[in-house]
Design an enzyme around this catalytic site. Structure first.
Site, mmCIF file in Angstrom:
data_model
loop_
_atom_site.group_PDB
_atom_site.id
_atom_site.type_symbol
_atom_site.label_atom_id
_atom_site.label_comp_id
_atom_site.label_asym_id
_atom_site.label_seq_id
_atom_site.Cartn_x
_atom_site.Cartn_y
_atom_site.Cartn_z
ATOM 1 N N ASP A 89 -9.782 -4.312 -5.287
ATOM 2 C CA ASP A 89 -9.213 -3.291 -4.402
ATOM 3 C C ASP A 89 -9.887 -1.953 -4.702
ATOM 4 O O ASP A 89 -9.761 -1.418 -5.810
ATOM 5 C CB ASP A 89 -7.705 -3.193 -4.642
ATOM 6 C CG ASP A 89 -6.992 -2.342 -3.602
ATOM 7 O OD1 ASP A 89 -7.646 -1.470 -3.010
ATOM 8 O OD2 ASP A 89 -5.783 -2.554 -3.394
ATOM 9 N N SER A 125 0.835 -1.196 0.000
ATOM 10 C CA SER A 125 0.000 0.000 0.000
ATOM 11 C C SER A 125 0.876 1.255 0.000
ATOM 12 O O SER A 125 1.690 1.440 -0.900
ATOM 13 C CB SER A 125 -0.949 -0.043 1.200
ATOM 14 O OG SER A 125 -1.934 0.970 1.124
ATOM 15 N N HIS A 161 -8.106 -4.797 -0.903
ATOM 16 C CA HIS A 161 -6.847 -4.138 -0.545
ATOM 17 C C HIS A 161 -6.130 -4.875 0.584
ATOM 18 O O HIS A 161 -4.908 -5.025 0.565
ATOM 19 C CB HIS A 161 -7.142 -2.691 -0.131
ATOM 20 C CG HIS A 161 -5.928 -1.847 0.040
ATOM 21 N ND1 HIS A 161 -5.110 -1.488 -1.018
ATOM 22 C CD2 HIS A 161 -5.365 -1.279 1.145
ATOM 23 C CE1 HIS A 161 -4.108 -0.744 -0.574
ATOM 24 N NE2 HIS A 161 -4.231 -0.611 0.732
#
Length: 387
Positions: free
Chosen positions: A295, A194, A327
């Protein structure tokens, strides 16, 4: 008789010494856990003061709290390992700034040189913390890797240039010192998830673009054998409106990124497109991008367009899209539910291939893991996840 008495006294002294040592060790662990809890709490209140009152972010934080509570059975088991395992060395200082700390995870087998994974945690540039990576550290250590999880200043402690600087300094520290822990300097891998994938990519592309101007005691992109980006965002100009709609207010995001004019500078995809890495392509390691198709925090197109940009300038790139994964599904829910961890399997397969090992060998040892959280709690956590 005197001999027996002396032996008994000796045993009693040894037992008392052992118990005292265990008590001191336990005391240190408790104090460390308390210090870490205090740090996270203090930073949370600093962030609250900065954000003020806002419906969307309050909703996100409440959802985050519920999400964490649902997955708490697994988190507690991992936390016990993190705080009490002899295979973990916590909070090694790598710099003089706040949060310049890293954790090291060691394999059980302590002989021979080990491959090294340097991991940069995610957390929306706001709530990142090195302990978030303890589940991955545990899994990779079981696969005979040394794992270094690097902490860095979050917003509002620092902005994006501080984060990239911290990450780069942490990478340099690992490369300069990991040999002391039997780490193999010829097998060092950089990984991020991320926001951590974005920060790590910024550091890597920056090093490649300035390969001819490396300072002494720093590091170079050529020292990294491969880069793994998990659910990352690499073109901030395309993502700023998306993040705003998702609850990360545009003004706050631009404060993190040091203004709209800096979005280009801290977008690895744009840096590659604009400058072609300044003839530093040869120093860039293979890039492996991994992303879930479902995601909604950072759409999988972020990895797809970055992969296209890298290929156009000649960087060896592999893109893996996981159908139906969110995600956090790849990084948290799947490992906590047990069974076969596809993300870990793909990472290990890519690494073994880069080292010339047959991929079938990795598949043979990738045994199913035990479940840490009941399935209904994982499914509910997915529904209310703020990510």
């Amino acid at each position: 008789m005197k001999t027996q008495t002396r032996k008994r006294i000796g045993r009693e002294i040894s037992i008392r010494s052992f118990c005292a040592e265990r008590q001191q060790s336990f005391g240190r662990e408790v104090r460390h856990a308390a210090a870490e809890t205090y740090l996270i709490t203090r930073l949370s209140f600093e962030l609250l003061r900065y954000l003020g009152v806002g419906y969307r972010w309050i909703t996100k934080f409440l959802a985050l709290g519920c999400y964490a509570m649902l997955l708490m059975p697994g988190f507690l088991q991992v936390a016990y390992y993190y705080f009490f395992s002899s295979q973990v060395r916590r909070s090694i200082v790598y710099g003089d700034q706040p949060r310049n700390r890293l954790d090291l995870y060691f394999p059980i087998k302590n002989y021979g040189l080990k491959p090294v994974v340097i991991f940069i945690t995610g957390g929306a540039w706001i709530i990142g913390y090195k302990a978030w990576d303890s589940l991955l550290g545990l899994k990779l250590a079981e696969k005979d890797f040394i794992v270094a999880c690097i902490d860095y200043r979050n917003f509002p402690q620092g902005t994006i240039s501080d984060m990239v600087k911290d990450a780069s300094q942490g990478i340099s520290f690992v490369l300069n010192n990991i040999a002391e822990y039997e780490g193999d300097l010829n097998r060092v891998y950089l990984m991020g998830q991320s926001a951590g994938a974005h920060i790590a990519a910024c550091a890597l592309v920056e090093k490649a673009a300035h390969a001819s101007a490396e300072r002494e005691n720093s590091w170079s992109a050529s020292q990294i054998k491969a880069y793994f980006g998990i659910s990352g965002g690499y073109n901030l100009r395309k993502l700023v409106d998306h993040f705003h709609a998702r609850g990360l207010c545009r003004s706050i995001f631009l404060s993190i990124m040091e203004g709209e004019e800096s979005l280009r500078r801290f977008s690895p995809e744009i840096m590659v497109q604009d400058h072609g890495l300044n003839n530093g392509v040869g120093s860039v390691p293979p890039i492996i991008l991994l992303h879930g198709s479902e995601d909604v925090s950072i759409p999988s197109d972020a990895s797809k367009t970055f992969a296209d940009a890298l290929r156009k300038v000649g960087v060896k790139t592999e893109l893996i899209i996981y159908d139906g994964k969110t995600h956090t599904g790849l990084f948290l829910q799947d490992p906590l539910r047990g069974g076969t961890d596809q993300l870990l399997k793909d990472i290990c397969t890519c690494i073994r291939k880069s080292e010339g090992a047959a991929s079938t060998n990795e598949e043979e040892v990738m045994l199913p893991r035990r479940r840490l959280v009941p399935e209904f709690m994982i499914q509910l956590a997915r529904k209310i996840s703020p990510f």
